[in-house]
Scaffold this motif. Structure first.
Motif, short mmCIF file in Angstrom:
data_model
loop_
_atom_site.label_atom_id
_atom_site.label_comp_id
_atom_site.label_asym_id
_atom_site.label_seq_id
_atom_site.Cartn_x
_atom_site.Cartn_y
_atom_site.Cartn_z
N VAL A 37 0.85 -1.19 0.00
CA VAL A 37 0.00 0.00 0.00
C VAL A 37 0.89 1.24 0.00
O VAL A 37 1.80 1.36 0.82
N LYS A 39 0.85 5.28 0.61
CA LYS A 39 0.01 6.23 1.33
C LYS A 39 0.67 7.61 1.31
O LYS A 39 1.86 7.73 1.54
N SER A 47 -4.71 6.25 -0.07
CA SER A 47 -3.80 5.13 -0.24
C SER A 47 -4.32 4.20 -1.32
O SER A 47 -5.51 4.21 -1.64
N ILE A 64 -6.41 -2.47 -3.52
CA ILE A 64 -6.62 -1.79 -2.26
C ILE A 64 -6.83 -0.30 -2.54
O ILE A 64 -6.10 0.28 -3.35
N GLY A 66 -7.97 3.40 -0.16
CA GLY A 66 -8.31 3.85 1.18
C GLY A 66 -8.23 5.35 1.35
O GLY A 66 -7.66 6.06 0.52
N SER A 68 -8.00 8.38 4.81
CA SER A 68 -7.80 8.58 6.24
C SER A 68 -7.98 10.06 6.55
O SER A 68 -7.80 10.91 5.68
N TYR A 97 -12.86 -2.15 5.39
CA TYR A 97 -12.26 -2.40 6.69
C TYR A 97 -11.92 -1.05 7.31
O TYR A 97 -11.38 -0.18 6.63
N SER A 139 -8.99 5.57 9.71
CA SER A 139 -8.75 5.23 8.32
C SER A 139 -9.64 4.08 7.89
O SER A 139 -10.09 3.28 8.70
N MET A 141 -10.17 1.16 4.57
CA MET A 141 -9.51 0.51 3.44
C MET A 141 -10.53 -0.40 2.77
O MET A 141 -11.24 -1.14 3.45
N ILE A 143 -10.96 -3.47 0.06
CA ILE A 143 -10.28 -4.50 -0.69
C ILE A 143 -11.25 -5.08 -1.70
O ILE A 143 -12.40 -5.37 -1.36
#
Length: 146
Positions: A37, A39, A47, A64, A66, A68, A97, A139, A141, A143
């Motif tokens: 990942v 970021k 990310s 992935i 994400g 935050s 997640y 954060s 994420m 998938i």
């Protein structure tokens, strides 16, 4: 006499419910997951990355993504690897997640995290982080199994 019949009925119902839940848990399986990942953050971060899920002898590519928010700044790359538990098929890993955490790395650092999605999939991950990253944030994420 009527009371003992009711108690017996309740006991049978409880045993049957327990057997059904154990049967469902018995069919759940585990696999391994590995991904990288990238970021970047300045209060709000993003990310992305990709990797591989290995489940029941087959390899599945994953992506992935994400975001935050909180106290976060820096740029880093983290290599994660670990175990995926409580899945019945590879697609059970797909989902969002969330985590609340903090940490940092200057040069190199290590991370460990446990995450769950809405399907019950549990990721137990360790990671090695490279870069400059400081965070105390919330954060998320996502998938996706490709």
């Amino acid at each position: 006499m009527m009371l003992s019949t009711r108690i017996r009925s309740v006991a049978i119902a409880v045993i049957a419910a327990g057997a059904v839940s154990l049967a469902g848990a018995a069919h759940a399986d585990s696999g391994t997951i590995r991904f990288a990942v990238y970021k970047a953050a300045f209060f709000v971060g993003g990310s992305g990355g990709e990797g591989t899920l290995t489940f029941q002898g087959r390899r599945y590519p994953i992506s992935i993504a994400g975001v935050s928010g909180g106290l976060a700044f820096g740029v880093s790359k983290t290599y994660f690897q670990g175990t995926v538990r409580h899945i019945r098929r590879a697609r059970d890993v797909t989902g969002v997640y969330a985590a609340v955490g903090g940490g940092g790395a200057v040069g190199r650092g290590a991370q460990m995290i446990i995450l769950k999605n809405d399907k019950g999939a549990q990721l137990e991950l360790t990671g090695k982080q490279v870069g400059l990253q400081v965070n105390a944030d919330l954060s998320g994420m996502a998938i996706t199994v490709k």
